[in-house]
Design an enzyme around this catalytic site. Structure first.
Site, PDB file in Angstrom:
ATOM      1  N   ASP A 115     -37.732   9.046  30.873  1.00 33.77           N
ATOM      2  CA  ASP A 115     -37.820  10.356  30.232  1.00 33.77           C
ATOM      3  C   ASP A 115     -37.549  10.186  28.748  1.00 33.77           C
ATOM      4  OD1 ASP A 115     -37.676  13.266  29.702  1.00 33.77           O
ATOM      5  OD2 ASP A 115     -37.405  13.442  31.862  1.00 33.77           O
ATOM      6  N   ASP A 142     -42.076   5.996  26.133  1.00 33.73           N
ATOM      7  CA  ASP A 142     -43.405   6.298  26.643  1.00 33.73           C
ATOM      8  C   ASP A 142     -43.690   5.505  27.914  1.00 33.73           C
ATOM      9  OD1 ASP A 142     -46.147   6.661  27.048  1.00 33.73           O
ATOM     10  OD2 ASP A 142     -46.610   6.653  24.919  1.00 33.73           O
ATOM     11  N   ASP A 165     -45.446  18.202  32.666  1.00 32.79           N
ATOM     12  CA  ASP A 165     -45.911  19.287  31.808  1.00 32.79           C
ATOM     13  C   ASP A 165     -47.348  19.634  32.193  1.00 32.79           C
ATOM     14  OD1 ASP A 165     -46.735  20.960  29.689  1.00 32.79           O
ATOM     15  OD2 ASP A 165     -45.353  19.989  28.311  1.00 32.79           O
ATOM     16  N   THR A 238     -35.012  21.350  44.097  1.00 29.25           N
ATOM     17  CA  THR A 238     -34.119  21.547  42.956  1.00 29.25           C
ATOM     18  C   THR A 238     -33.875  23.027  42.699  1.00 29.25           C
ATOM     19  OG1 THR A 238     -35.909  21.637  41.325  1.00 29.25           O
ATOM     20  CG2 THR A 238     -35.067  19.450  41.916  1.00 29.25           C
ATOM     21  N   PHE A 240     -34.302  24.632  39.911  1.00 29.29           N
ATOM     22  CA  PHE A 240     -35.408  25.220  39.160  1.00 29.29           C
ATOM     23  C   PHE A 240     -36.614  25.468  40.058  1.00 29.29           C
ATOM     24  CE2 PHE A 240     -32.922  22.794  36.036  1.00 29.29           C
ATOM     25  CZ  PHE A 240     -32.618  23.828  35.155  1.00 29.29           C
TER      26      PHE A 240
END
Length: 263
Positions: A115, A142, A165, A238, A240
């Site tokens: 990350d 990356d 994303d 999770t 979220f």
């Protein structure tokens, strides 16, 4: 003035000089620097507020369990983990709660978690330390450079990409990670039989993932009907994700297996 009323002075606040690294013994801001071409990024670096606990974990544990993706060396996963430990690459782990839980429930699998979010890196290191986990390593930078420059062929036993994303705007779709070119590269680093596991709550991205993975010659769907997979028990639900489900979001899991090498 009596001692009981005396208020000790606060220690002087340390101010970093311009250009001084935020965490001298921790992750670098741009580990690959200018060594590689500036390709279209599928992520945006975020170096937001770091708590005291996260900062302590970064300073204390990064030299032991962290690595910068500089693209200047090849990793020996047998050296990074135990020699007999299968290793799964996880790209994007947020704050690391799910990663730590999976590592705790499967101590015989190494997780190389990548990350660019500094607070998340510190949080995962802190969780691993508090839980006594020895099978988590945190990589900063990356993931494409990690795969292309630092991992050897057939070195990975799995790949996890959870809630990347979605880049919802059409003009940004080229930034999505799951593309044919990414799968071409990933296939070279995955052992035959290794599973690519993706999950997303963005319906259009789930459809793209299914189309791209289904069309790729190096992967086969683990589902007999060729569709999405039920959420496997090893992927934690999770907080979220639960909030999204409460709002009516639909989460899709995809599990595709690396086909045997063609003669």
């Amino acid at each position: 003035m009596s001692d009981s009323l005396h208020t000790p002075e606060e220690p002087p606040r340390l101010i970093r000089a311009k250009g001084e690294p935020r965490f001298p013994d921790g992750p670098k801001a741009d580990p690959a620097g200018s060594h590689f071409e500036r390709r279209i990024r599928s992520f945006q670096p975020r170096r937001s507020r770091v708590t005291a606990g996260q900062a302590d974990a970064l300073q204390r544990l990064w030299p032991k369990w962290g690595l910068d993706i500089d693209g200047q060396r090849q990793l020996d996963l047998n050296e990074l983990f135990r020699a007999d430990l299968p290793v799964v690459l996880e790209i994007g782990f947020g704050m690391g709660e799910a990663t730590a839980q999976m590592a705790a429930e499967d101590p015989d699998t190494g997780i190389l978690a990548v990350d660019v979010h500094t607070p998340g890196q510190g949080n995962l290191l802190n969780l691993a330390d508090r839980s006594g986990l020895s099978n988590v390593r945190v990589a900063n930078g990356d993931a494409i450079i990690l795969l292309r420059e630092m991992l050897t062929p057939d070195s990975l036993d799995g790949l996890r990409v959870y809630f990347p994303d979605p880049w919802p705007k059409k003009r940004h779709h080229k930034r999505r990670l799951i593309q044919p070119e990414f799968l071409d590269l990933a296939a070279t680093r995955l052992k035959p039989g290794a599973v690519v596991h993706c999950a997303t709550d963005w319906e259009p991205y789930a459809e793209q993932m299914l189309d791209v993975l289904t069309a790729h010659p190096d992967f086969e769907n683990t589902q007999p009907d060729g569709g999405y997979a039920p959420r496997p028990e090893f992927r934690p639900l999770t907080r979220f994700e639960g909030q999204g489900l409460d709002k009516g979001h639909v989460v899709h899991d995809l599990l595709f297996r690396r086909r045997p090498h063609q003669p």
